[in-house]
Design a protein around this motif. Structure first.
Motif, PDB file in Angstrom:
ATOM      1  N   LEU A  18     -40.257 -14.146 -24.928  1.00 53.65           N
ATOM      2  CA  LEU A  18     -39.250 -13.613 -25.828  1.00 53.65           C
ATOM      3  C   LEU A  18     -37.891 -14.131 -25.372  1.00 53.65           C
ATOM      4  N   ARG A  19     -36.973 -14.242 -26.309  1.00 55.27           N
ATOM      5  CA  ARG A  19     -35.593 -14.562 -25.949  1.00 55.27           C
ATOM      6  C   ARG A  19     -34.692 -13.461 -26.480  1.00 55.27           C
ATOM      7  N   LEU A  20     -34.023 -12.809 -25.590  1.00 58.29           N
ATOM      8  CA  LEU A  20     -33.064 -11.789 -25.958  1.00 58.29           C
ATOM      9  C   LEU A  20     -31.680 -12.414 -26.122  1.00 58.29           C
ATOM     10  N   SER A  21     -30.943 -11.891 -27.085  1.00 55.95           N
ATOM     11  CA  SER A  21     -29.568 -12.329 -27.317  1.00 55.95           C
ATOM     12  C   SER A  21     -28.640 -11.127 -27.242  1.00 55.95           C
ATOM     13  N   CYS A  22     -27.427 -11.377 -26.811  1.00 54.33           N
ATOM     14  CA  CYS A  22     -26.407 -10.338 -26.753  1.00 54.33           C
ATOM     15  C   CYS A  22     -25.131 -10.916 -27.341  1.00 54.33           C
ATOM     16  N   ALA A  23     -24.795 -10.459 -28.529  1.00 50.92           N
ATOM     17  CA  ALA A  23     -23.571 -10.916 -29.182  1.00 50.92           C
ATOM     18  C   ALA A  23     -22.412 -10.039 -28.743  1.00 50.92           C
ATOM     19  N   ALA A  24     -21.383 -10.683 -28.222  1.00 49.66           N
ATOM     20  CA  ALA A  24     -20.239  -9.946 -27.693  1.00 49.66           C
ATOM     21  C   ALA A  24     -19.019 -10.138 -28.580  1.00 49.66           C
ATOM     22  N   GLY A  42     -38.744   7.047 -17.122  1.00 48.51           N
ATOM     23  CA  GLY A  42     -38.922   7.684 -15.833  1.00 48.51           C
ATOM     24  C   GLY A  42     -38.437   6.890 -14.646  1.00 48.51           C
ATOM     25  N   LYS A  43     -37.841   5.729 -14.918  1.00 52.84           N
ATOM     26  CA  LYS A  43     -37.354   4.879 -13.829  1.00 52.84           C
ATOM     27  C   LYS A  43     -35.859   4.662 -13.947  1.00 52.84           C
ATOM     28  N   GLU A  44     -35.253   4.262 -12.847  1.00 56.43           N
ATOM     29  CA  GLU A  44     -33.837   3.960 -12.854  1.00 56.43           C
ATOM     30  C   GLU A  44     -33.577   2.609 -13.519  1.00 56.43           C
ATOM     31  N   ARG A  45     -32.354   2.459 -14.007  1.00 55.55           N
ATOM     32  CA  ARG A  45     -31.964   1.176 -14.574  1.00 55.55           C
ATOM     33  C   ARG A  45     -31.868   0.148 -13.451  1.00 55.55           C
ATOM     34  N   GLU A  46     -32.429  -1.029 -13.686  1.00 62.37           N
ATOM     35  CA  GLU A  46     -32.425  -2.062 -12.667  1.00 62.37           C
ATOM     36  C   GLU A  46     -31.852  -3.366 -13.209  1.00 62.37           C
ATOM     37  N   GLY A  47     -31.166  -4.070 -12.337  1.00 63.63           N
ATOM     38  CA  GLY A  47     -30.623  -5.371 -12.707  1.00 63.63           C
ATOM     39  C   GLY A  47     -31.721  -6.405 -12.757  1.00 63.63           C
ATOM     40  N   VAL A  48     -31.723  -7.207 -13.807  1.00 58.38           N
ATOM     41  CA  VAL A  48     -32.736  -8.240 -13.998  1.00 58.38           C
ATOM     42  C   VAL A  48     -32.146  -9.616 -13.711  1.00 58.38           C
ATOM     43  N   ALA A  49     -30.989  -9.900 -14.303  1.00 57.98           N
ATOM     44  CA  ALA A  49     -30.364 -11.208 -14.133  1.00 57.98           C
ATOM     45  C   ALA A  49     -28.874 -11.077 -14.375  1.00 57.98           C
ATOM     46  N   SER A  50     -28.115 -11.916 -13.701  1.00 55.35           N
ATOM     47  CA  SER A  50     -26.670 -11.901 -13.869  1.00 55.35           C
ATOM     48  C   SER A  50     -26.145 -13.329 -13.829  1.00 55.35           C
ATOM     49  N   TYR A  60     -31.103 -13.383  -9.788  1.00 55.00           N
ATOM     50  CA  TYR A  60     -32.214 -12.720 -10.455  1.00 55.00           C
ATOM     51  C   TYR A  60     -32.873 -11.700  -9.537  1.00 55.00           C
ATOM     52  N   ALA A  61     -33.442 -10.693 -10.150  1.00 55.19           N
ATOM     53  CA  ALA A  61     -34.293  -9.782  -9.394  1.00 55.19           C
ATOM     54  C   ALA A  61     -35.534 -10.552  -8.948  1.00 55.19           C
ATOM     55  N   ASP A  62     -36.056 -10.211  -7.783  1.00 58.62           N
ATOM     56  CA  ASP A  62     -37.237 -10.916  -7.274  1.00 58.62           C
ATOM     57  C   ASP A  62     -38.406 -10.840  -8.243  1.00 58.62           C
ATOM     58  N   SER A  63     -38.508  -9.756  -8.969  1.00 60.22           N
ATOM     59  CA  SER A  63     -39.646  -9.540  -9.858  1.00 60.22           C
ATOM     60  C   SER A  63     -39.655 -10.484 -11.057  1.00 60.22           C
ATOM     61  N   VAL A  64     -38.521 -11.137 -11.352  1.00 61.64           N
ATOM     62  CA  VAL A  64     -38.462 -12.006 -12.530  1.00 61.64           C
ATOM     63  C   VAL A  64     -38.125 -13.450 -12.183  1.00 61.64           C
ATOM     64  N   LYS A  65     -37.888 -13.738 -10.920  1.00 62.61           N
ATOM     65  CA  LYS A  65     -37.537 -15.102 -10.529  1.00 62.61           C
ATOM     66  C   LYS A  65     -38.623 -16.076 -10.947  1.00 62.61           C
ATOM     67  N   GLY A  66     -38.193 -17.191 -11.528  1.00 66.27           N
ATOM     68  CA  GLY A  66     -39.132 -18.203 -11.967  1.00 66.27           C
ATOM     69  C   GLY A  66     -39.701 -17.951 -13.351  1.00 66.27           C
ATOM     70  N   ARG A  67     -39.455 -16.762 -13.896  1.00 66.25           N
ATOM     71  CA  ARG A  67     -39.970 -16.430 -15.236  1.00 66.25           C
ATOM     72  C   ARG A  67     -38.844 -16.201 -16.238  1.00 66.25           C
ATOM     73  N   PHE A  68     -37.748 -15.641 -15.798  1.00 68.84           N
ATOM     74  CA  PHE A  68     -36.619 -15.332 -16.682  1.00 68.84           C
ATOM     75  C   PHE A  68     -35.465 -16.279 -16.401  1.00 68.84           C
ATOM     76  N   LEU A  81     -31.234 -14.131 -22.620  1.00 71.87           N
ATOM     77  CA  LEU A  81     -32.216 -13.950 -21.555  1.00 71.87           C
ATOM     78  C   LEU A  81     -33.538 -14.498 -22.080  1.00 71.87           C
ATOM     79  N   GLN A  82     -33.933 -15.639 -21.561  1.00 73.74           N
ATOM     80  CA  GLN A  82     -35.231 -16.222 -21.905  1.00 73.74           C
ATOM     81  C   GLN A  82     -36.272 -15.641 -20.966  1.00 73.74           C
ATOM     82  N   MET A  83     -37.294 -15.040 -21.531  1.00 75.57           N
ATOM     83  CA  MET A  83     -38.324 -14.384 -20.728  1.00 75.57           C
ATOM     84  C   MET A  83     -39.670 -15.045 -21.004  1.00 75.57           C
TER      85      MET A  83
END
Length: 125
Positions: A18-24, A42-50, A60-68, A81-83
């Motif tokens: 999926l590719r997410l877009s954010c129009a600012a 039920g979980k806290e907000r976590e940073g994915v990519a910056s 990137y968060a370790d959980s998404v490195k190489g994928r996002f 955000l390309q996922m």
């Protein structure tokens, strides 16, 4: 007034993309860091990519490195955000965020002052 509007979420099977877009609007690219966050029930907000104010530095968060991959089109004022290779554990509400100060990419929610409303991503196994 800064407004961030996410789009591109949806339901996909594991392994899909999926590719997410954010129009600012009301926000100038090229000065401060921006990022993508996610929050599962039920979980806290976590940073994915910056991405940094230079539009190139990323982290990137370790959980998404190489994928996002985070990127931006400063001419269009859109953050992406390309996922790829999505997993069921990537299921969450995804939020776009922008900072009012700071240049280096950061994954802490406290470093951001502007937030979008979110777009849901659901990955089925």
């Amino acid at each position: 007034q800064v407004q961030l509007v996410e789009s591109g979420g949806g339901s996909v099977q594991a392994g899909g993309s999926l590719r997410l877009s954010c129009a600012a609007s009301g926000y100038n690219f090229g000065y401060n860091h921006m990022g993508w966050f996610r929050q599962a029930p039920g979980k806290e907000r976590e940073g994915v990519a910056s991405i940094g104010g230079d539009g190139r530095s990323t982290t990137y968060a370790d959980s998404v490195k190489g994928r996002f991959t985070i990127s931006q089109d400063s001419a269009k004022n859109i953050l992406y955000l390309q996922m790829n290779s999505l997993k069921p554990e990537d299921t969450a509400m995804y939020y776009c965020a922008a900072a009012s100060r700071g240049w280096w990419p950061r994954l802490q929610p406290s470093e951001y002052g502007y937030w979008g409303q979110g777009t849901q991503v659901t990955v089925s196994s």
